[in-house]
Motif scaffolding. Structure first.
Motif, PDB file in Angstrom:
ATOM      1  N   ILE A 100      52.616  16.274  35.904  1.00  0.00           N
ATOM      2  CA  ILE A 100      52.732  16.375  37.358  1.00  0.00           C
ATOM      3  C   ILE A 100      52.587  17.824  37.801  1.00  0.00           C
ATOM      4  N   PHE A 101      53.201  18.747  37.047  1.00  0.00           N
ATOM      5  CA  PHE A 101      53.096  20.169  37.387  1.00  0.00           C
ATOM      6  C   PHE A 101      51.648  20.637  37.326  1.00  0.00           C
ATOM      7  N   ALA A 102      50.912  20.182  36.310  1.00  0.00           N
ATOM      8  CA  ALA A 102      49.506  20.580  36.197  1.00  0.00           C
ATOM      9  C   ALA A 102      48.693  20.092  37.389  1.00  0.00           C
ATOM     10  N   GLY A 103      49.020  18.893  37.880  1.00  0.00           N
ATOM     11  CA  GLY A 103      48.302  18.373  39.036  1.00  0.00           C
ATOM     12  C   GLY A 103      48.653  19.091  40.329  1.00  0.00           C
ATOM     13  N   LEU A 104      49.868  19.658  40.399  1.00  0.00           N
ATOM     14  CA  LEU A 104      50.306  20.342  41.617  1.00  0.00           C
ATOM     15  C   LEU A 104      50.091  21.846  41.569  1.00  0.00           C
ATOM     16  N   PHE A 105      49.694  22.382  40.422  1.00  0.00           N
ATOM     17  CA  PHE A 105      49.617  23.831  40.263  1.00  0.00           C
ATOM     18  C   PHE A 105      48.695  24.481  41.292  1.00  0.00           C
ATOM     19  N   ALA A 106      47.611  23.834  41.611  1.00  0.00           N
ATOM     20  CA  ALA A 106      46.666  24.410  42.573  1.00  0.00           C
ATOM     21  C   ALA A 106      47.197  24.410  43.998  1.00  0.00           C
ATOM     22  N   PHE A 107      48.304  23.723  44.233  1.00  0.00           N
ATOM     23  CA  PHE A 107      48.831  23.602  45.596  1.00  0.00           C
ATOM     24  C   PHE A 107      50.200  24.279  45.738  1.00  0.00           C
ATOM     25  N   THR A 108      50.506  25.244  44.869  1.00  0.00           N
ATOM     26  CA  THR A 108      51.819  25.879  44.909  1.00  0.00           C
ATOM     27  C   THR A 108      52.093  26.554  46.253  1.00  0.00           C
ATOM     28  N   GLN A 109      51.106  27.250  46.787  1.00  0.00           N
ATOM     29  CA  GLN A 109      51.310  27.941  48.057  1.00  0.00           C
ATOM     30  C   GLN A 109      51.519  26.947  49.199  1.00  0.00           C
ATOM     31  N   GLN A 110      50.731  25.874  49.201  1.00  0.00           N
ATOM     32  CA  GLN A 110      50.870  24.871  50.255  1.00  0.00           C
ATOM     33  C   GLN A 110      52.220  24.160  50.177  1.00  0.00           C
ATOM     34  N   ILE A 111      52.703  23.934  48.962  1.00  0.00           N
ATOM     35  CA  ILE A 111      54.006  23.272  48.797  1.00  0.00           C
ATOM     36  C   ILE A 111      55.115  24.148  49.357  1.00  0.00           C
ATOM     37  N   TYR A 112      55.048  25.455  49.054  1.00  0.00           N
ATOM     38  CA  TYR A 112      56.084  26.337  49.594  1.00  0.00           C
ATOM     39  C   TYR A 112      55.989  26.433  51.119  1.00  0.00           C
ATOM     40  N   THR A 113      54.776  26.455  51.638  1.00  0.00           N
ATOM     41  CA  THR A 113      54.607  26.490  53.089  1.00  0.00           C
ATOM     42  C   THR A 113      55.228  25.261  53.737  1.00  0.00           C
ATOM     43  N   PHE A 114      55.040  24.109  53.113  1.00  0.00           N
ATOM     44  CA  PHE A 114      55.608  22.870  53.645  1.00  0.00           C
ATOM     45  C   PHE A 114      57.131  22.915  53.617  1.00  0.00           C
ATOM     46  N   VAL A 115      57.705  23.361  52.503  1.00  0.00           N
ATOM     47  CA  VAL A 115      59.159  23.381  52.363  1.00  0.00           C
ATOM     48  C   VAL A 115      59.792  24.410  53.290  1.00  0.00           C
ATOM     49  N   SER A 116      59.077  25.494  53.577  1.00  0.00           N
ATOM     50  CA  SER A 116      59.639  26.551  54.423  1.00  0.00           C
ATOM     51  C   SER A 116      59.412  26.311  55.914  1.00  0.00           C
ATOM     52  N   THR A 117      58.707  25.255  56.280  1.00  0.00           N
ATOM     53  CA  THR A 117      58.425  24.981  57.690  1.00  0.00           C
ATOM     54  C   THR A 117      59.686  24.842  58.541  1.00  0.00           C
ATOM     55  N   PRO A 118      60.747  24.137  58.081  1.00  0.00           N
ATOM     56  CA  PRO A 118      61.937  24.012  58.931  1.00  0.00           C
ATOM     57  C   PRO A 118      62.558  25.351  59.326  1.00  0.00           C
ATOM     58  N   LEU A 119      62.412  26.389  58.467  1.00  0.00           N
ATOM     59  CA  LEU A 119      62.943  27.702  58.821  1.00  0.00           C
ATOM     60  C   LEU A 119      61.951  28.495  59.664  1.00  0.00           C
ATOM     61  N   ARG A 120      60.699  28.496  59.282  1.00  0.00           N
ATOM     62  CA  ARG A 120      59.703  29.330  59.952  1.00  0.00           C
ATOM     63  C   ARG A 120      59.528  28.969  61.423  1.00  0.00           C
ATOM     64  N   GLN A 121      59.744  27.707  61.764  1.00  0.00           N
ATOM     65  CA  GLN A 121      59.553  27.322  63.153  1.00  0.00           C
ATOM     66  C   GLN A 121      60.649  27.846  64.077  1.00  0.00           C
ATOM     67  N   TYR A 122      61.750  28.351  63.482  1.00  0.00           N
ATOM     68  CA  TYR A 122      62.827  28.916  64.291  1.00  0.00           C
ATOM     69  C   TYR A 122      62.924  30.436  64.156  1.00  0.00           C
ATOM     70  N   LEU A 123      62.024  31.043  63.417  1.00  0.00           N
ATOM     71  CA  LEU A 123      62.012  32.495  63.342  1.00  0.00           C
ATOM     72  C   LEU A 123      61.589  33.088  64.682  1.00  0.00           C
ATOM     73  N   PRO A 124      62.093  34.272  65.029  1.00  0.00           N
ATOM     74  CA  PRO A 124      61.674  34.919  66.278  1.00  0.00           C
ATOM     75  C   PRO A 124      60.166  35.171  66.291  1.00  0.00           C
ATOM     76  N   VAL A 125      59.624  35.298  67.459  1.00  0.00           N
ATOM     77  CA  VAL A 125      58.187  35.544  67.614  1.00  0.00           C
ATOM     78  C   VAL A 125      57.814  36.837  66.893  1.00  0.00           C
ATOM     79  N   GLY A 126      56.815  36.752  66.033  1.00  0.00           N
ATOM     80  CA  GLY A 126      56.369  37.915  65.282  1.00  0.00           C
ATOM     81  C   GLY A 126      57.088  38.124  63.968  1.00  0.00           C
ATOM     82  N   ALA A 127      58.188  37.412  63.725  1.00  0.00           N
ATOM     83  CA  ALA A 127      58.938  37.559  62.477  1.00  0.00           C
ATOM     84  C   ALA A 127      58.347  36.654  61.401  1.00  0.00           C
ATOM     85  N   THR A 128      58.481  37.073  60.157  1.00  0.00           N
ATOM     86  CA  THR A 128      57.982  36.303  59.026  1.00  0.00           C
ATOM     87  C   THR A 128      59.017  36.315  57.915  1.00  0.00           C
TER      88      THR A 128
END
Length: 264
Positions: free
Chosen positions: A34-62
């Motif tokens: 499963i890890f081998a199949g997901l390895f190419a999508f590591t960045q997208q997976i983290y982006t998905f998991v971090s969405t609940p926080l990023r949508q409440y960050l102040p404008v311009g903050a990362t």
């Protein structure tokens, strides 16, 4: 019909250890496949998991990375954990295959539904945390940020935080399975569980206070589902107890336990 294990044969210890090793290797292989199949999508997976926080960050903050290797290793670590979570059905299937030959038929009838429901409840708990709890928690954190402080969360700290909550909610949603098992093996009965209901409710709120941020909303979001799941466990435990008391489950000799007729 005999109520003995289907494979009621003695196996040497070496055979048990060999089978255990084989099944452990299958679990590890499933995780890495499963890890081998997901390895190419590591960045997208983290982006998905971090969405609940990023949508409440102040404008311009990362989000930020305070360690040199964090931009690479943190998404990789998350992908490995996701692979482990996705491999849970395979892992439980291997565990079931190892212990099933030693179970009685009536034990298998209840073990299979418990196995399937435990998997579904664990995933449901994680989804509940991601889609309902995370937005409320991070909204609270963003609103509570003091003036003059820029909210810029480290990606490694965020991963540790959300994985703790994922695991906490996943385990919390296993309460019905735990309650049914305790009643099934005779540790407690349904009447006792109903008697301690007030203490369980208080305990749910204490656990919610420990595992969630210090606000009443997130605490309630964990405590109330835990209490409701406890009630569901009591309901199913009562059904199992009633089924066990069905006349058809009694030995056949019990029906012939009549006093002998008197001779005229």
């Amino acid at each position: 019909m005999s109520d003995l294990p289907e494979n009621d044969q003695h196996m040497p210890l070496v055979s048990h250890l060999t089978e255990l090793r084989t099944r452990l290797l299958r679990c590890v292989a499933a995780i890495f496949i499963i890890f081998a199949g997901l390895f190419a999508f590591t960045q997208q997976i983290y982006t998905f998991v971090s969405t609940p926080l990023r949508q409440y960050l102040p404008v311009g903050a990362t989000m930020i990375a305070t360690d040199v290797s964090s931009p690479f290793l943190t998404p990789l670590k998350l992908t490995m954990m996701v692979s482990l979570f996705l491999a849970i059905p395979v892992i439980l299937h291997q565990i079931w295959g190892f212990i099933a030959p030693g179970l009685y038929k009536h034990e298998k009838r209840i073990a299979v539904p418990l196995l399937v429901s435990s998997i579904m409840l664990f995933y449901t708990g994680m989804a509940f945390a991601y889609y309902l709890v995370f937005p409320l928690i991070f909204k609270f954190f963003a609103a509570a940020t003091p003036a003059g402080v820029e909210m810029m969360t480290d990606i490694s700290s965020y991963l540790d935080f959300v994985m703790t909550l994922f695991f906490a909610f996943g385990v919390a949603f296993e309460i019905p399975v735990a309650v049914v098992l305790l009643v099934w093996i005779g540790v407690v009965n349904v009447a006792y569980l109903k008697k301690i209901r007030p203490y369980v409710i208080i305990g749910c709120f204490v656990v919610g206070m420990i595992l969630t941020p210090p606000d009443i909303f997130s605490q309630t979001l964990l405590a109330v589902p835990m209490w409701l799941l406890f009630e569901i466990g009591i309901l199913f435990s009562g059904l199992i107890s009633k089924r066990g008391e069905h006349p058809d489950d009694q030995p056949a000799d019990d029906h012939n336990d009549q006093p002998p007729a008197t001779q005229p």
